[in-house]
Design a protein around this motif. Structure first.
Motif, PDB file in Angstrom:
ATOM      1  N   ASP A  66      -2.400   3.598  -2.196  1.00 40.20           N
ATOM      2  CA  ASP A  66      -2.722   2.769  -0.935  1.00 40.20           C
ATOM      3  C   ASP A  66      -3.619   1.690  -1.391  1.00 40.20           C
ATOM      4  OD1 ASP A  66      -4.931   4.248  -1.695  1.00 40.20           O
ATOM      5  OD2 ASP A  66      -5.240   4.917   0.422  1.00 40.20           O
ATOM      6  N   VAL A  67      -3.678   1.312  -2.679  1.00 40.84           N
ATOM      7  CA  VAL A  67      -4.652   0.318  -3.152  1.00 40.84           C
ATOM      8  C   VAL A  67      -4.007  -1.059  -3.511  1.00 40.84           C
ATOM      9  CG1 VAL A  67      -6.743  -0.350  -4.607  1.00 40.84           C
ATOM     10  CG2 VAL A  67      -6.640   1.887  -3.590  1.00 40.84           C
ATOM     11  N   ARG A  68      -4.230  -2.128  -2.988  1.00 38.18           N
ATOM     12  CA  ARG A  68      -3.579  -3.191  -3.507  1.00 38.18           C
ATOM     13  C   ARG A  68      -4.066  -3.791  -4.678  1.00 38.18           C
ATOM     14  NH1 ARG A  68      -2.600  -7.393   1.331  1.00 38.18           N
ATOM     15  NH2 ARG A  68      -4.974  -7.112   1.255  1.00 38.18           N
ATOM     16  N   MET A  69      -3.281  -4.301  -5.781  1.00 38.01           N
ATOM     17  CA  MET A  69      -3.757  -4.969  -6.935  1.00 38.01           C
ATOM     18  C   MET A  69      -3.591  -6.596  -6.990  1.00 38.01           C
ATOM     19  SD  MET A  69      -5.045  -4.871  -9.968  1.00 38.01           S
ATOM     20  CE  MET A  69      -5.817  -6.459 -10.145  1.00 38.01           C
ATOM     21  N   LEU A  80     -11.879   2.053   4.890  1.00 41.14           N
ATOM     22  CA  LEU A  80     -10.719   2.091   5.586  1.00 41.14           C
ATOM     23  C   LEU A  80      -9.388   1.475   4.521  1.00 41.14           C
ATOM     24  CD1 LEU A  80     -11.689   0.964   8.936  1.00 41.14           C
ATOM     25  CD2 LEU A  80     -11.532   3.148   8.220  1.00 41.14           C
ATOM     26  N   GLN A  81      -9.741   0.615   3.890  1.00 43.61           N
ATOM     27  CA  GLN A  81      -8.767  -0.296   2.901  1.00 43.61           C
ATOM     28  C   GLN A  81      -9.670  -0.634   1.722  1.00 43.61           C
ATOM     29  OE1 GLN A  81      -6.905  -3.349   5.096  1.00 43.61           O
ATOM     30  NE2 GLN A  81      -5.130  -2.061   6.068  1.00 43.61           N
ATOM     31  N   LEU A  82      -8.899  -0.549   0.668  1.00 42.63           N
ATOM     32  CA  LEU A  82      -9.362  -0.917  -0.761  1.00 42.63           C
ATOM     33  C   LEU A  82      -8.425  -1.899  -1.304  1.00 42.63           C
ATOM     34  CD1 LEU A  82     -11.860  -1.042  -2.711  1.00 42.63           C
ATOM     35  CD2 LEU A  82     -10.703   0.935  -3.629  1.00 42.63           C
ATOM     36  N   ASP A  83      -8.821  -3.291  -2.106  1.00 37.16           N
ATOM     37  CA  ASP A  83      -8.034  -4.154  -2.960  1.00 37.16           C
ATOM     38  C   ASP A  83      -8.762  -4.211  -4.387  1.00 37.16           C
ATOM     39  OD1 ASP A  83      -6.174  -4.216  -0.927  1.00 37.16           O
ATOM     40  OD2 ASP A  83      -6.995  -6.179   0.048  1.00 37.16           O
ATOM     41  N   VAL A  84      -8.067  -4.227  -5.173  1.00 36.83           N
ATOM     42  CA  VAL A  84      -8.607  -4.479  -6.485  1.00 36.83           C
ATOM     43  C   VAL A  84      -8.510  -6.069  -6.687  1.00 36.83           C
ATOM     44  CG1 VAL A  84      -8.731  -4.411  -8.975  1.00 36.83           C
ATOM     45  CG2 VAL A  84      -8.056  -2.703  -7.599  1.00 36.83           C
ATOM     46  N   THR A  85      -9.586  -6.951  -6.682  1.00 36.34           N
ATOM     47  CA  THR A  85      -9.374  -8.309  -6.634  1.00 36.34           C
ATOM     48  C   THR A  85      -9.482  -8.837  -8.094  1.00 36.34           C
ATOM     49  OG1 THR A  85     -11.944  -8.566  -6.247  1.00 36.34           O
ATOM     50  CG2 THR A  85     -10.219  -8.507  -4.350  1.00 36.34           C
ATOM     51  N   ASP A  86     -10.029  -8.336  -9.125  1.00 37.95           N
ATOM     52  CA  ASP A  86      -9.936  -8.754 -10.456  1.00 37.95           C
ATOM     53  C   ASP A  86     -10.083  -7.759 -11.394  1.00 37.95           C
ATOM     54  OD1 ASP A  86      -9.783 -10.712 -12.383  1.00 37.95           O
ATOM     55  OD2 ASP A  86     -11.682 -11.856 -11.932  1.00 37.95           O
ATOM     56  N   ARG A 121       0.663  -1.127  -0.234  1.00 41.63           N
ATOM     57  CA  ARG A 121      -0.109  -0.171   0.008  1.00 41.63           C
ATOM     58  C   ARG A 121       1.178   1.200   0.067  1.00 41.63           C
ATOM     59  NH1 ARG A 121      -5.231  -1.577   0.595  1.00 41.63           N
ATOM     60  NH2 ARG A 121      -5.421  -3.762   1.890  1.00 41.63           N
ATOM     61  N   ASN A 122       2.088   1.164  -0.417  1.00 36.10           N
ATOM     62  CA  ASN A 122       3.004   2.191  -0.285  1.00 36.10           C
ATOM     63  C   ASN A 122       3.799   2.096  -1.716  1.00 36.10           C
ATOM     64  OD1 ASN A 122       4.193   4.781   0.613  1.00 36.10           O
ATOM     65  ND2 ASN A 122       5.944   3.680   1.577  1.00 36.10           N
ATOM     66  N   VAL A 123       3.233   1.679  -2.867  1.00 34.42           N
ATOM     67  CA  VAL A 123       3.799   1.510  -4.167  1.00 34.42           C
ATOM     68  C   VAL A 123       2.839   2.156  -5.158  1.00 34.42           C
ATOM     69  CG1 VAL A 123       4.420   0.090  -5.851  1.00 34.42           C
ATOM     70  CG2 VAL A 123       5.345  -0.481  -3.632  1.00 34.42           C
ATOM     71  N   SER A 124       3.497   3.045  -5.813  1.00 35.15           N
ATOM     72  CA  SER A 124       2.520   3.838  -6.825  1.00 35.15           C
ATOM     73  C   SER A 124       2.836   3.004  -8.128  1.00 35.15           C
ATOM     74  CB  SER A 124       3.083   5.208  -7.045  1.00 35.15           C
ATOM     75  OG  SER A 124       4.322   5.320  -7.537  1.00 35.15           O
ATOM     76  N   GLN A 125       1.679   3.223  -9.067  1.00 39.90           N
ATOM     77  CA  GLN A 125       1.790   2.513 -10.427  1.00 39.90           C
ATOM     78  C   GLN A 125       2.803   3.297 -11.245  1.00 39.90           C
ATOM     79  OE1 GLN A 125      -0.923   3.112 -13.796  1.00 39.90           O
ATOM     80  NE2 GLN A 125      -1.601   1.359 -13.203  1.00 39.90           N
ATOM     81  N   THR A 126       3.159   4.295 -11.311  1.00 42.22           N
ATOM     82  CA  THR A 126       4.271   4.891 -11.963  1.00 42.22           C
ATOM     83  C   THR A 126       4.866   5.923 -10.948  1.00 42.22           C
ATOM     84  OG1 THR A 126       2.605   6.849 -12.673  1.00 42.22           O
ATOM     85  CG2 THR A 126       2.924   4.933 -14.237  1.00 42.22           C
ATOM     86  N   ARG A 127       6.100   6.296 -11.414  1.00 39.26           N
ATOM     87  CA  ARG A 127       7.092   6.868 -10.599  1.00 39.26           C
ATOM     88  C   ARG A 127       6.181   8.415 -10.236  1.00 39.26           C
ATOM     89  NH1 ARG A 127      11.647  10.443 -11.714  1.00 39.26           N
ATOM     90  NH2 ARG A 127      13.415  10.223 -10.267  1.00 39.26           N
ATOM     91  N   TRP A 128       6.444   8.779  -8.860  1.00 38.15           N
ATOM     92  CA  TRP A 128       5.409   9.662  -8.434  1.00 38.15           C
ATOM     93  C   TRP A 128       6.474  10.674  -7.790  1.00 38.15           C
ATOM     94  CZ3 TRP A 128       0.571   9.312  -4.850  1.00 38.15           C
ATOM     95  CH2 TRP A 128       0.074  10.527  -4.832  1.00 38.15           C
ATOM     96  N   ILE A 129       6.599  11.927  -8.357  1.00 29.54           N
ATOM     97  CA  ILE A 129       7.515  12.794  -7.655  1.00 29.54           C
ATOM     98  C   ILE A 129       6.676  14.273  -7.540  1.00 29.54           C
ATOM     99  CG2 ILE A 129       9.571  14.132  -7.680  1.00 29.54           C
ATOM    100  CD1 ILE A 129      10.373  11.182  -7.533  1.00 29.54           C
ATOM    101  N   ILE A 130       6.715  14.791  -6.151  1.00 31.50           N
ATOM    102  CA  ILE A 130       6.053  15.807  -5.927  1.00 31.50           C
ATOM    103  C   ILE A 130       7.061  16.813  -5.243  1.00 31.50           C
ATOM    104  CG2 ILE A 130       4.219  16.956  -4.720  1.00 31.50           C
ATOM    105  CD1 ILE A 130       2.481  14.822  -4.917  1.00 31.50           C
TER     106      ILE A 130
END
Length: 541
Positions: free
Chosen positions: A359-362, A527-533, A312-321
């Motif tokens: 913060d969403v798991r795949m 509170l939490q969210l997962d993509v399951t399919d 829940r601490n990994v972005s899909q693409t590189r994220w810089i702010i």
């Protein structure tokens, strides 16, 4: 056939000489008979050469080149040589026959001797004609400036092709075919146009003025393409691997004479008198050859598969702010950094069928993705791809996983994009409600099928998304109780692609309607969210 024609011309020349001698009574009948026999023998030898065997390339090429040299008007040769036009451009512009590699071996001296130019004081000597051609700027002379601005001159098209082949081999590209591209500066076209305008004004009745001319780019290809194919042991076609010869000319190296009113008047007078002073004024003077850059580029290749994200601490693409990285890593970097080295490419681009928040798991079967490798020099084998997939799946941190990693055709990019809007996605959300969960809540949620909702752009993304109303469909939902806690439950749901799940749960201050909160009639938080399919026909097992 060219050899036969050449000997026939010699035969006719001999007959003319003999005729003149007979008229002047300076020869005898025996001498005439002897010379006729010699000429007949020459013609017979030519005929036996053609019928007894195919003439060699050198003989054929020399004959064509010399024949073309003879076909050009000697005054035209004198004019063009005096302007500083190279021999290959002379053939390209005014020879009736098509320009090809045969003319690479015909020198300026051949043109001069065939057209009685030697000894003509109005034409610069051959030693004075060693500079850069005013039309092709050295391209067809195989003269160029390298990256250190050093002037390089190749002696022949064979030497030049060998040099290009060496550059290609040093690039370490793997290929069995290639395409050749040539780019030249606009001053070449401008000077060629000026020369042809002059010739049309002076030789308007000549047949060759109406013939199609070979461009400098095509002429260079004709001169070196076959040699390159032999040196590289590859065929030439519409290959994804491209060899590009880019010729450039600095503005500082070209002077264009600005005309005053007096010069314009002289130009009109020169035109009437057929003088080439008019041409000299319109030509852009070139003092150095073009700079040559040899580039190699292969069309992108694509790898596809499905990725899983366990953190829940990994972005899909590189994220810089503000120069600060968000999250500990990205799916894009983990996958790209493992595949790019295997292809020896320049860079990569990551494309996926949708995205999840940081913060969403795949989970489940994973999300379809494509990785585009730019300018790849190698194609990894199937076995190597399996090794790369296994390596990513066995990383110590277990942030990302990959399934079905495969080398794809280009059209798969379109297939993924077409299916992206039609896909269905399944989720599992951990939800809190402000009151105890009741049995009727489970029934009211599970009974809703193909529920249509209206979502305004969420508050959290208004800074980067247009404020629009979007209608989406919730296909089905059900609630899973959590033992020992009546205010927490797992919400399982299947929705149309593009649905904002977090906002559907809590309502987003009424911007999503209906929502889980409005259906249950109480405050609800996710509170939490997962993509399951991700239901999409793309690289499935």
């Amino acid at each position: 056939m060219y050899i036969i024609y050449m000997y026939l011309f010699k035969y006719l020349d001999a007959l003319q000489v003999l005729q003149a001698q007979l008229i002047g009574k300076t020869t005898s009948f025996l001498e005439f008979q002897k010379m006729s026999e010699v000429t007949d023998a020459s013609c017979a030898a030519a005929a036996s050469t053609v019928t007894g065997g195919v003439p060699g390339p050198g003989d054929n090429g020399d004959s064509r080149g010399h024949e073309a040299a003879q076909s050009i008007h000697s005054d035209v040769v004198k004019d063009l040589l005096s302007l500083g036009v190279c021999e290959r451009c002379i053939f390209r512009l005014v020879a009736i026959r098509g320009f090809d590699s045969v003319f690479s071996s015909v020198s300026t001296s051949t043109l001069r001797s065939r057209n009685a130019v030697d000894g003509d004081t109005s034409v610069p000597s051959e030693s004075d004609h060693s500079g850069v051609c005013i039309v092709c700027l050295g391209v067809l002379q195989f003269i160029y400036s390298d990256d250190k601005q050093t002037v390089v001159k190749m002696e022949s098209n064979s030497d030049f092709a060998t040099r290009i082949a060496e550059f290609v081999k040093q690039s370490h590209h793997e290929f069995d075919s290639f395409g050749l591209e040539v780019s030249v500066p606009s001053v070449i076209t401008e000077n060629e146009s000026a020369v042809m305008s002059y010739l049309k004004g002076k030789y308007e009745s000549e047949v060759w003025l109406d013939t199609e001319r070979t461009s400098v780019k095509d002429a260079l290809k004709n001169l070196i393409l076959d040699l390159l194919k032999n040196s590289l042991d590859a065929k030439s076609d519409s290959s994804p691997f491209r060899i590009r010869l880019t010729y450039t000319n600095s503005p500082n190296e070209v002077d264009s004479a600005a005309e005053t009113k007096g010069e314009q008047k002289r130009r009109r007078t020169d035109k009437e008198n057929g003088s080439n002073c008019m041409l000299q004024n319109s030509l852009k003077k070139v003092y150095k050859p073009c700079s040559l850059e040899v580039l190699f580029h292969k069309m992108p290749i694509y790898f596809g598969g499905r990725y899983l994200k366990f953190s829940r601490n990994v972005s899909q693409t590189r994220w810089i702010i503000d120069d600060e990285r968000m999250g500990e890593a990205s799916v894009e970097e983990i996958i790209g950094s493992n595949i790019l080295p295997a292809c020896f490419g320049d860079n990569y681009k990551f494309h996926a069928a949708g995205r999840e928040d940081i913060d969403v798991r795949m989970l489940g079967s994973g999300r379809p993705f494509l990785l585009e490798i730019q300018n790849p020099r190698r194609f990894p084998s199937v076995d190597l791809l399996k090794e790369i997939e296994a390596k990513m799946n066995n990383l110590e941190n277990k942030l990302v996983g990959v399934r079905n990693l495969t080398l794809l055709e280009n059209h798969c990019w379109n297939l993924m994009r077409e299916g992206e809007g039609e896909k269905r996605k399944q989720y599992a959300a951990l939800v809190w409600i402000s009151r105890p969960l009741e049995d009727k809540d489970l029934e009211s949620i599970s009974s809703l099928k193909e529920l249509k909702i209206l979502q305004r752009t969420p508050v959290r993304v208004l800074h980067r998304r247009s404020p629009l109303d979007r209608e989406k469909i919730i296909h089905w939902m059900n609630i899973e109780k959590i033992e020992g806690n009546c205010q927490y439950f797992l919400l399982h749901l299947c929705t149309q692609a593009g649905t904002y799940i977090k906002e559907f749960v809590h309502g987003d201050l009424g911007r999503t309607s209906p929502s889980i909160g409005s259906i249950l009639g109480c405050r609800v938080e996710i509170l939490q969210l997962d993509v399951t399919d991700v239901k999409m026909d793309f690289l499935d097992d």
